[in-house]
Design an enzyme around this catalytic site. Structure first.
Site, mmCIF file in Angstrom:
data_model
loop_
_atom_site.group_PDB
_atom_site.id
_atom_site.type_symbol
_atom_site.label_atom_id
_atom_site.label_comp_id
_atom_site.label_asym_id
_atom_site.label_seq_id
_atom_site.Cartn_x
_atom_site.Cartn_y
_atom_site.Cartn_z
ATOM 1 N N ARG A 294 -11.553 15.031 7.987
ATOM 2 C CA ARG A 294 -12.295 15.473 6.791
ATOM 3 C C ARG A 294 -13.713 15.887 7.155
ATOM 4 O O ARG A 294 -14.367 15.226 7.971
ATOM 5 C CB ARG A 294 -12.372 14.352 5.745
ATOM 6 C CG ARG A 294 -11.038 14.039 5.124
ATOM 7 C CD ARG A 294 -11.179 12.964 4.047
ATOM 8 N NE ARG A 294 -9.955 12.191 3.968
ATOM 9 C CZ ARG A 294 -9.896 10.884 3.792
ATOM 10 N NH1 ARG A 294 -11.007 10.171 3.644
ATOM 11 N NH2 ARG A 294 -8.743 10.269 3.736
ATOM 12 N N HIS B 153 -12.955 2.655 -0.081
ATOM 13 C CA HIS B 153 -12.991 1.580 0.932
ATOM 14 C C HIS B 153 -13.725 0.349 0.395
ATOM 15 O O HIS B 153 -14.250 -0.452 1.178
ATOM 16 C CB HIS B 153 -13.735 2.017 2.225
ATOM 17 C CG HIS B 153 -13.074 3.091 3.017
ATOM 18 N ND1 HIS B 153 -13.780 4.123 3.595
ATOM 19 C CD2 HIS B 153 -11.779 3.296 3.348
ATOM 20 C CE1 HIS B 153 -12.936 4.919 4.239
ATOM 21 N NE2 HIS B 153 -11.718 4.446 4.090
ATOM 22 N N ASN C 276 0.869 -1.173 0.000
ATOM 23 C CA ASN C 276 0.000 0.000 0.000
ATOM 24 C C ASN C 276 0.907 1.225 0.000
ATOM 25 O O ASN C 276 1.501 1.571 1.016
ATOM 26 C CB ASN C 276 -0.891 -0.040 1.252
ATOM 27 C CG ASN C 276 -1.882 1.107 1.286
ATOM 28 O OD1 ASN C 276 -1.851 2.002 0.438
ATOM 29 N ND2 ASN C 276 -2.749 1.102 2.277
ATOM 30 N N ARG D 245 -2.569 -2.139 -3.508
ATOM 31 C CA ARG D 245 -3.802 -1.384 -3.273
ATOM 32 C C ARG D 245 -3.748 -0.140 -4.163
ATOM 33 O O ARG D 245 -2.808 0.661 -4.081
ATOM 34 C CB ARG D 245 -3.876 -0.958 -1.813
ATOM 35 C CG ARG D 245 -5.107 -0.169 -1.549
ATOM 36 C CD ARG D 245 -5.099 0.451 -0.190
ATOM 37 N NE ARG D 245 -6.381 1.093 0.042
ATOM 38 C CZ ARG D 245 -6.651 1.823 1.093
ATOM 39 N NH1 ARG D 245 -5.759 2.010 2.016
ATOM 40 N NH2 ARG D 245 -7.840 2.375 1.231
ATOM 41 N N GLU E 115 -8.265 -5.407 5.108
ATOM 42 C CA GLU E 115 -8.093 -5.056 3.696
ATOM 43 C C GLU E 115 -6.890 -5.784 3.077
ATOM 44 O O GLU E 115 -6.935 -6.182 1.920
ATOM 45 C CB GLU E 115 -7.949 -3.538 3.551
ATOM 46 C CG GLU E 115 -9.274 -2.833 3.753
ATOM 47 C CD GLU E 115 -9.150 -1.328 3.950
ATOM 48 O OE1 GLU E 115 -8.684 -0.913 5.033
ATOM 49 O OE2 GLU E 115 -9.516 -0.577 3.042
#
Ligand code: AMP
Length: 398
Positions: free
Chosen positions: A241, A180, A7, A91, A385
């Site tokens: 965020r 996601h 990743n 990813r 993940e």
């Protein structure tokens, strides 16, 4: 097979080496400050200590070299040679409309990912650097791209179009993509498995509540709506965020604060969310929970505002699917923070959800947190993940 899951961020690289038969993590680690002074690699073999070493990494190719050196090291390594790494799973954040599933990486795929750079200018170029670095160092090892957006490509047009002039969609592909996806797919599958049911028979709402957060409506195994949009800024209030807000706020604040739109968007990404809302107290829910317990009114208001937004999204997805069978919580906050789960579920008495407080106090485990006679099952399903990426990689290279 041993799968190296990568990743890659703009100055970081996270990795895990996973054995696909046992699904065991053989080793994991992180390269930080790549290309910046003070770069370091943190490596942890299974059953071993986590160790950080300061090493100069001028670029991601250096970082991949150090990762391989650690994985094959005499003392902290877990394989003897590079040959024991059978495939690499990357990813990739944005696959645009081009990728509705994972793919084996070849030159054409690399070009297509490049074409999506515009949609994720901070993430995709970094992901590509990771691919190219691995290609340079392990040219014979097959590689797979697993996209954050792919699972959401089943959304119907009514869910992904914005109320903007249609030409912006046609010309620039401005639409909802969602992110996601690997996690929403993994968690909804696992939720059905835990319940001994077929995912294709269920209406599931997955709440991925981490530092970044999104909600997805999964109807009969397909994503039919999700809260993140063209970028991961839309939807829920997150760690830093803002999530949803009136777009006119941007120009209003630009004028008031003498800032450019890009600067304001940066504030919406990095200085907002629960961090901004709590007056800069923290983006970490442990700190906010503690402050609320100690009587900090702003921390309390922040947590209430956060949970209310999650509940509103769940309500809208119940409408979108004309019902819901399962509400699943996952990621850092969803897996660990029982007060957020309880606050969110308190809005759904009308759905017949009753929280089992004892079960809800369990942390970070697969657990059903609604009472047995609840009409809708609420549960916690830890996400993974990296494992999902490793599984996809094996599926495609076998
Ligand atoms: P993630 O992005 O999935 O790693 O989630 C990170 C967030 O999860 C952190 O910012 C914390 O707010 C939250 N978190 C992690 N562990 C706990 C915990 N034990 N209790 C409450 N919140 C937690």
């Amino acid at each position: 097979m041993n799968i190296l899951v990568i990743n890659c961020g703009s100055s970081s690289l996270k990795y895990q080496l996973i054995n696909s038969e046992s699904e065991e993590v053989l080793a994991k680690g992180l390269c930080e400050r790549i290309g910046i002074d003070g770069s370091a690699i943190t490596h942890q073999p299974k059953d071993g200590e986590k160790q950080t070493e300061q090493v100069a990494m001028a670029n991601h190719t250096d970082a991949v070299k150090y990762v391989i050196a650690k994985l094959t090291d005499e003392n902290v390594g877990v394989v003897k040679t590079l040959e024991e790494i059978d495939a690499v799973g990357h990813r990739i954040v944005h696959g645009g409309e081009r990728f509705a599933s994972s793919v084996v990486i070849n030159e054409e795929v690399i070009k297509a990912i490049e074409e999506c750079n515009d949609l994720a200018p901070l993430h995709n170029p970094a992901n590509l650097i990771g691919i190219n670095s691995c290609k340079e160092i392990m040219p014979k090892v097959p590689m797979v791209a697993v996209f954050d957006t792919a699972f959401h490509q089943t959304m119907p047009k009514k869910a992904y179009l914005y109320g903007l002039p249609y030409e912006y969609y046609e010309n620039y592909k401005v639409r909802r993509y969602g992110f996601h996806g690997t996690s929403h797919d993994f968690v909804s599958k696992r939720a059905a498995e835990i319940l001994g049911k077929n995912r294709d028979d269920l209406k599931i709402i997955v709440c991925h509540l981490g530092n970044g957060a999104s909600i997805t409506a999964v109807n009969k195994g397909q994503s039919v709506d999700t809260s993140m949009g063209l970028t991961p800024l839309e939807g829920l209030i997150m760690g830093t965020r803002s999530g949803d807000m009136d777009p006119a706020i941007i120009s209003f604040l630009c004028e008031k604060e003498g800032k450019t739109a890009a600067e304001m968007i940066d504030i919406c990404n990095k200085k907002s969310g629960v961090y901004g809302l709590s007056g800069g107290l923290s983006s970490d829910f442990r700190d906010l929970g503690q402050a609320a317990e100690d009587g900090n009114e702003l921390a309390k208001a922040t947590l209430e505002t956060y949970s209310y937004r999650v509940a509103k999204y769940i309500g809208s997805y119940v409408a979108a699917m004309n019902g819901v069978d399962v509400i699943a919580f996952t990621a850092g906050v969803g897996e660990n923070n029982f007060s957020v789960r309880e606050a969110v579920l308190s809005y759904f008495g009308y759905l017949g959800i009753q929280v089992d407080k004892e079960k809800n106090s369990i942390r970070g485990e697969e657990v059903i947190i609604s009472k047995p006679d609840s009409k809708v099952t609420a549960m916690v399903v830890p996400t993974n993940e990296e494992l999902a990426i490793a599984r996809e990689t094996v599926r495609l290279v076998k």
